[in-house]
Design a protein around this motif. Structure first.
Motif, PDB file in Angstrom:
ATOM      1  N   GLY B 325       0.879  -1.202  -0.108  1.00  0.00           N
ATOM      2  CA  GLY B 325       0.059   0.060   0.168  1.00  0.00           C
ATOM      3  C   GLY B 325       0.756   1.284   0.154  1.00  0.00           C
ATOM      4  N   LEU B 326       0.113   2.550   0.174  1.00  0.00           N
ATOM      5  CA  LEU B 326       0.922   3.617   0.392  1.00  0.00           C
ATOM      6  C   LEU B 326       1.702   3.820   1.567  1.00  0.00           C
ATOM      7  CD1 LEU B 326      -1.054   6.578  -1.283  1.00  0.00           C
ATOM      8  CD2 LEU B 326       0.510   5.685  -2.222  1.00  0.00           C
ATOM      9  N   PRO B 327       2.995   4.062   1.552  1.00  0.00           N
ATOM     10  CA  PRO B 327       3.735   4.387   2.641  1.00  0.00           C
ATOM     11  C   PRO B 327       3.302   5.474   3.687  1.00  0.00           C
ATOM     12  CG  PRO B 327       4.864   5.238   0.905  1.00  0.00           C
ATOM     13  CD  PRO B 327       3.683   4.556   0.285  1.00  0.00           C
ATOM     14  N   ASP B 328       3.411   5.372   5.048  1.00  0.00           N
ATOM     15  CA  ASP B 328       3.008   6.586   5.920  1.00  0.00           C
ATOM     16  C   ASP B 328       4.568   7.304   6.043  1.00  0.00           C
ATOM     17  OD1 ASP B 328       4.546   4.932   7.781  1.00  0.00           O
ATOM     18  OD2 ASP B 328       2.680   4.278   8.903  1.00  0.00           O
ATOM     19  N   LEU B 329       4.439   8.090   6.980  1.00  0.00           N
ATOM     20  CA  LEU B 329       5.769   8.901   7.150  1.00  0.00           C
ATOM     21  C   LEU B 329       6.953   8.365   7.606  1.00  0.00           C
ATOM     22  CD1 LEU B 329       4.071  12.069   8.533  1.00  0.00           C
ATOM     23  CD2 LEU B 329       5.147  12.164   6.471  1.00  0.00           C
ATOM     24  N   GLY B 330       6.652   7.254   8.378  1.00  0.00           N
ATOM     25  CA  GLY B 330       7.586   6.567   9.156  1.00  0.00           C
ATOM     26  C   GLY B 330       8.365   5.748   8.066  1.00  0.00           C
ATOM     27  N   GLU B 331       7.480   5.064   7.100  1.00  0.00           N
ATOM     28  CA  GLU B 331       7.963   4.366   6.181  1.00  0.00           C
ATOM     29  C   GLU B 331       8.696   4.914   5.017  1.00  0.00           C
ATOM     30  OE1 GLU B 331       4.499   0.837   6.802  1.00  0.00           O
ATOM     31  OE2 GLU B 331       4.139   2.669   5.572  1.00  0.00           O
ATOM     32  N   VAL B 332       8.163   6.124   4.985  1.00  0.00           N
ATOM     33  CA  VAL B 332       9.121   6.981   3.872  1.00  0.00           C
ATOM     34  C   VAL B 332      10.634   7.130   4.402  1.00  0.00           C
ATOM     35  CG1 VAL B 332       9.360   9.344   2.960  1.00  0.00           C
ATOM     36  CG2 VAL B 332       6.946   8.197   2.786  1.00  0.00           C
ATOM     37  N   LYS B 333      10.651   7.446   5.703  1.00  0.00           N
ATOM     38  CA  LYS B 333      11.890   7.551   6.142  1.00  0.00           C
ATOM     39  C   LYS B 333      12.752   6.416   5.978  1.00  0.00           C
ATOM     40  CE  LYS B 333      14.288   8.915  10.437  1.00  0.00           C
ATOM     41  NZ  LYS B 333      14.364   9.795  11.598  1.00  0.00           N
ATOM     42  N   GLN B 334      12.001   5.480   6.608  1.00  0.00           N
ATOM     43  CA  GLN B 334      12.780   4.270   6.475  1.00  0.00           C
ATOM     44  C   GLN B 334      13.304   3.842   5.157  1.00  0.00           C
ATOM     45  OE1 GLN B 334      11.307   0.612   8.982  1.00  0.00           O
ATOM     46  NE2 GLN B 334       9.760   1.950   9.402  1.00  0.00           N
ATOM     47  N   GLY B 335      12.530   4.005   4.049  1.00  0.00           N
ATOM     48  CA  GLY B 335      12.857   3.694   2.692  1.00  0.00           C
ATOM     49  C   GLY B 335      13.934   4.532   2.422  1.00  0.00           C
ATOM     50  N   VAL B 336      14.048   5.894   2.768  1.00  0.00           N
ATOM     51  CA  VAL B 336      15.037   6.743   2.213  1.00  0.00           C
ATOM     52  C   VAL B 336      16.199   6.166   3.111  1.00  0.00           C
ATOM     53  CG1 VAL B 336      16.074   9.130   2.446  1.00  0.00           C
ATOM     54  CG2 VAL B 336      13.677   8.722   1.862  1.00  0.00           C
ATOM     55  N   ILE B 337      16.261   6.179   4.242  1.00  0.00           N
ATOM     56  CA  ILE B 337      17.511   5.822   4.909  1.00  0.00           C
ATOM     57  C   ILE B 337      18.045   4.229   4.478  1.00  0.00           C
ATOM     58  CG2 ILE B 337      18.462   4.891   7.519  1.00  0.00           C
ATOM     59  CD1 ILE B 337      17.914   7.643   7.811  1.00  0.00           C
ATOM     60  N   ALA B 338      17.326   3.377   4.130  1.00  0.00           N
ATOM     61  CA  ALA B 338      17.809   2.231   3.642  1.00  0.00           C
ATOM     62  C   ALA B 338      18.519   2.280   2.401  1.00  0.00           C
ATOM     63  CB  ALA B 338      16.631   1.023   3.511  1.00  0.00           C
ATOM     64  N   ALA B 339      17.877   3.283   1.643  1.00  0.00           N
ATOM     65  CA  ALA B 339      18.392   3.220   0.124  1.00  0.00           C
ATOM     66  C   ALA B 339      19.768   4.022   0.223  1.00  0.00           C
ATOM     67  CB  ALA B 339      17.537   4.357  -0.780  1.00  0.00           C
ATOM     68  N   ARG B 340      19.831   5.203   1.290  1.00  0.00           N
ATOM     69  CA  ARG B 340      21.072   5.982   1.728  1.00  0.00           C
ATOM     70  C   ARG B 340      22.145   4.922   2.097  1.00  0.00           C
ATOM     71  NH1 ARG B 340      21.219  10.564   5.136  1.00  0.00           N
ATOM     72  NH2 ARG B 340      23.170  10.852   4.345  1.00  0.00           N
ATOM     73  N   ILE B 341      21.955   4.042   2.658  1.00  0.00           N
ATOM     74  CA  ILE B 341      22.833   3.054   3.302  1.00  0.00           C
ATOM     75  C   ILE B 341      23.562   2.236   2.225  1.00  0.00           C
ATOM     76  CG2 ILE B 341      23.065   0.944   4.598  1.00  0.00           C
ATOM     77  CD1 ILE B 341      21.113   1.947   6.640  1.00  0.00           C
ATOM     78  N   ALA B 342      22.690   1.680   1.219  1.00  0.00           N
ATOM     79  CA  ALA B 342      22.966   1.185   0.201  1.00  0.00           C
ATOM     80  C   ALA B 342      23.860   2.028  -0.682  1.00  0.00           C
ATOM     81  CB  ALA B 342      21.863   0.871  -0.679  1.00  0.00           C
ATOM     82  N   ALA B 343      23.586   3.361  -0.785  1.00  0.00           N
ATOM     83  CA  ALA B 343      24.287   3.933  -1.743  1.00  0.00           C
ATOM     84  C   ALA B 343      25.578   4.653  -1.274  1.00  0.00           C
ATOM     85  CB  ALA B 343      23.574   5.467  -2.037  1.00  0.00           C
ATOM     86  N   HIS B 344      25.570   4.521   0.292  1.00  0.00           N
ATOM     87  CA  HIS B 344      26.827   4.925   0.786  1.00  0.00           C
ATOM     88  C   HIS B 344      27.730   3.762   1.019  1.00  0.00           C
ATOM     89  CE1 HIS B 344      29.410   6.975   3.769  1.00  0.00           C
ATOM     90  NE2 HIS B 344      29.405   6.027   4.342  1.00  0.00           N
ATOM     91  N   ALA B 345      27.457   2.659   1.176  1.00  0.00           N
ATOM     92  CA  ALA B 345      28.212   1.557   0.894  1.00  0.00           C
ATOM     93  C   ALA B 345      28.962   1.252  -0.147  1.00  0.00           C
ATOM     94  CB  ALA B 345      27.385   0.256   1.677  1.00  0.00           C
ATOM     95  N   ALA B 346      27.923   1.336  -1.119  1.00  0.00           N
ATOM     96  CA  ALA B 346      28.606   1.405  -2.691  1.00  0.00           C
ATOM     97  C   ALA B 346      29.718   2.378  -2.735  1.00  0.00           C
ATOM     98  CB  ALA B 346      27.416   1.473  -3.733  1.00  0.00           C
ATOM     99  N   ASP B 347      29.311   3.684  -2.393  1.00  0.00           N
ATOM    100  CA  ASP B 347      30.322   4.858  -2.708  1.00  0.00           C
ATOM    101  C   ASP B 347      31.483   4.379  -1.923  1.00  0.00           C
ATOM    102  OD1 ASP B 347      28.482   6.025  -4.216  1.00  0.00           O
ATOM    103  OD2 ASP B 347      27.981   7.449  -2.805  1.00  0.00           O
ATOM    104  N   ILE B 348      31.729   3.685  -0.855  1.00  0.00           N
ATOM    105  CA  ILE B 348      33.008   3.415  -0.268  1.00  0.00           C
ATOM    106  C   ILE B 348      33.705   2.384  -0.988  1.00  0.00           C
ATOM    107  CG2 ILE B 348      33.976   2.180   1.809  1.00  0.00           C
ATOM    108  CD1 ILE B 348      31.732   2.865   3.667  1.00  0.00           C
ATOM    109  N   ALA B 349      32.874   1.318  -1.809  1.00  0.00           N
ATOM    110  CA  ALA B 349      33.567   0.451  -2.588  1.00  0.00           C
ATOM    111  C   ALA B 349      34.021   1.154  -3.902  1.00  0.00           C
ATOM    112  CB  ALA B 349      32.626  -0.635  -2.744  1.00  0.00           C
ATOM    113  N   LYS B 350      33.242   2.076  -4.170  1.00  0.00           N
ATOM    114  CA  LYS B 350      33.667   2.952  -5.572  1.00  0.00           C
ATOM    115  C   LYS B 350      34.733   3.732  -5.459  1.00  0.00           C
ATOM    116  CE  LYS B 350      29.171   3.461  -7.913  1.00  0.00           C
ATOM    117  NZ  LYS B 350      27.909   4.506  -8.011  1.00  0.00           N
ATOM    118  N   GLY B 351      35.058   4.156  -4.175  1.00  0.00           N
ATOM    119  CA  GLY B 351      36.208   5.012  -3.916  1.00  0.00           C
ATOM    120  C   GLY B 351      35.780   6.460  -3.766  1.00  0.00           C
ATOM    121  N   VAL B 352      34.734   6.501  -3.520  1.00  0.00           N
ATOM    122  CA  VAL B 352      34.393   8.229  -3.464  1.00  0.00           C
ATOM    123  C   VAL B 352      34.987   8.372  -2.038  1.00  0.00           C
ATOM    124  CG1 VAL B 352      32.483   9.738  -2.742  1.00  0.00           C
ATOM    125  CG2 VAL B 352      32.101   7.955  -4.431  1.00  0.00           C
TER     126      VAL B 352
END
Lengths: 421, 421
Positions: B325-352
């Motif tokens: 279903g449509l996410p609520d506010l808390g789920e929106v935050k969880q979604g962004v944080i999880a994606a940012r963790i993925a992006a950041h972990a990848a950036d370490i490996a990418k050499g940023v």
């Protein structure tokens, strides 16, 4: 050959879909372990290693000033209910012996401990003054009680501790048992008693068929410390110790990192398998970044999935409370689910047939908008039910995100149109 | 060359640590996009593509019967507060035009839409009877309003739709826009208007410098459907369309899967980069298993980290409410944080470089038990503070898990002992 009850072998072969001869051969080669103390009856035995489903361990246990016995038993129930294949009781504090006995009485799955904690929490709190033989003797008592696997930090040598003190890392030593041993060794200028008296250790473990989990005292506690001199030199020692254990008829697995950038995980798993002669690899994380306290179950799920895909066999869960404090019941559940997602995603990639079948079945239910069946097959049947209930879709067979624009329904309409044409 | 304000170029170079000439060259080669409609002022401009930090998008928007305008604006705030680099308004229902205008007025980051939704939610609800030119004309209005990037499903051909109907997958077509177009095409037996009138599309996009995000209508909706004939044949079309867009002075990125076993992700990213001439890759997930509704932010973090490590540039978040279903506010935050963790972990490996620096700094604070600084540097400063508060450690400089057995403190004692010797 290790003494393992044939009923246990049979039960494991059934759930894993392998032949008893194959399983026994892998156990004798040290590629699979079946943690099961001869003194204990395990309702849900399991095996860890090559060609088997990836397993998940949940750490529970109280600390000096926190949590009660009932709370920890409840955590055990929650963890096993969420799908943990094993439990480690990492209790510290005065009640440690009582908690361990209770957990051994009640756990349907294998139970592990770190015996050195009992030494650190006994009446004699001066850890430095312990004698060599105290480290060995503590094993016998816990083995007699029925503990199925021991983490023993036999691979950290005095030379390594000195190297660590001369070349400090960002996080130095982050293993609790490892740091205790390191301080005893350095302050007494003595070698690791588990290293010098390793034959005595093996004798006790063999007697009870306690599986040895060789601890990684020097695992990296920051992604910056990963795959360094200290970590890999300890792994080399563990490889030798693994061979000696196997030769003495003791089942053995190897513990691994820790914090680690995701591009180093594959190499680390392959290194462990080569250096430690194919022994099962039991990983904590790996945590692919240091910046997400409160979300380290997600950080670990990323690392755990990659590790298990490349051959790690056993994932120790990490809860959202990692680095912050003891987890509560909800965090224990979240930790187990995240680790199981990692294990399952890896099993699909590893080619475990039953893993992909489950995805196919849940997706077929999803395509039919059969919500009941979808939830029944879900890794957590409760949460999705509650989310859907909250979002209150206006039609029965769609969700509140797309409603009548549901792509699945639209596609069904095309198929219907095609049929009627 | 695309028309991009030099102030925007300057701001991006500063946050990314790249030279303006390098950035401009990459934009002209189609390896980087800077979504910024000429009609809109973006407070926090950003670029997506090769050599840059991995970016995160959050989808918001209401549906027919759910959520209010204020709620969606609040979701936008929460998403950006949690670190989203862009927002897509995927609203459907009668209020869609009002919501979009409000979001464009208030968003400090680039805003994307899927214009075909407006066609599906207009006064004329009979989607099938729309004329070819309706699909094109709808673009002009939203471009004039200032939308920074459009998802347009130009790559799904009538031949592909017929193939899909003759060879159904488990989940068939799971793209909402893609399924709408497919039904229009199949029922009218007409080619995709965005494909036949692609030059008209490009003309409008160029006029406003709207970045084109080529939608993947045939992305897999189950891990079993991944990397199949349909998905890859659409990618081949997208590669041709990417080249034409770039040749016409239109910035373009490519959307990607979807549900996918983790061992297929690297090949898919490399394929996209090769077939689509190095164009930025914008991925939804990938979701590495189908069995975890309620936890799909974790499932996607695993896939997103692997994808970004291998070169995906832009991660669309997935919330715990995905598939439900449509996410609520808390789920929106969880979604962004999880994606940012993925992006950041990848950036370490990418050499940023800035990525690893942040890990080093937080780990140094952790080693000092400087909780305040540790939380300040954390991906979410609030949650770890609350977890620690709840667990109430008995000493100031340890946590409730290890207390006086804290491995970091023990190691400090060894170092102190060494100094005093």
């Amino acid at each position: 050959m290790m003494k393992i009850n044939s009923e246990i072998i049979k039960a494991i072969c059934l759930t894993e879909g392998v032949e008893p001869d194959v399983l026994k051969k892998k156990v004798s080669e040290g590629r699979v372990v079946i943690p099961c103390n001869l003194k204990r009856k395990i309702d849900r035995p399991m095996a860890v290693g090559e060609g088997l489903k990836t397993k998940v361990n949940a750490n529970i246990g109280l600390s000096k000033g926190h949590s009660g016995m009932d709370e920890e038993l409840k955590k055990m129930e929650v963890a096993i209910g969420a799908g943990a294949d094993a439990i480690m009781d990492l209790s510290t504090g005065a009640l440690l012996n009582k908690v361990r006995k209770k957990i051994l009485e009640n756990s349907p799955v294998p139970v592990g401990t770190v015996p050195v904690y009992e030494l650190a929490c006994g009446d004699n709190r001066d850890f430095k003054s312990l004698r060599e033989k105290d480290f060995i003797e503590i094993l016998e008592g816990q083995a007699e009680e029925g503990v199925d696997f021991f983490t023993i930090h036999a691979g950290i040598t005095l030379e390594a501790v000195k190297y660590a003190m001369d070349n400090p890392r960002i996080m130095n030593i982050v293993s609790r048992g490892g740091a205790l041993l390191a301080s005893w060794m350095y302050m007494n200028n003595k070698e690791n008693p588990y290293f010098t008296r390793y034959d005595d250790v093996l004798k006790i473990l063999k007697k009870y068929n306690v599986t040895l989990s060789l601890g990684d005292s020097l695992r990296p506690g920051s992604v910056r410390d990963a795959t360094d001199h200290l970590q890999i030199s300890e792994l080399l020692v563990l490889g030798d110790l693994q061979k000696r254990a196997l030769g003495s008829g003791v089942q053995v697995m190897i513990e691994g990192p820790g914090h680690m950038p995701l591009d180093q995980i594959e190499a680390n798993v392959k290194l462990e398998k080569l250096i430690c002669h194919g022994a099962p690899f039991y990983v904590l994380g790996p945590l692919v970044t240091d910046i997400a306290p409160g979300y380290d179950h997600i950080v670990s799920a990323i690392g755990g999935a990659i590790a298990a895909w490349h051959g790690a066999d056993f994932i120790c869960y990490v809860t959202p409370a990692e680095h912050l404090g003891l987890p509560d019941l909800g965090e224990v559940k979240q930790g187990v689910i995240a680790a199981r997602i990692a294990a399952h995603a890896a099993d699909i990639a590893k080619g475990v047939k039953s893993a992909l079948d489950r995805d196919i079945n849940i997706s077929k239910a999803r395509a039919r908008r059969d919500w009941k069946e979808q939830f029944r097959l879900a890794i957590d049947p409760e949460l999705p039910f509650m989310v859907r209930k909250r979002t209150n879709p206006s039609e029965e067979d769609v969700c509140s995100m797309c409603e009548d624009l549901c792509s699945i329904k639209r596609t069904e309409e095309i198929l219907k149109f095609k049929k009627e044409k």
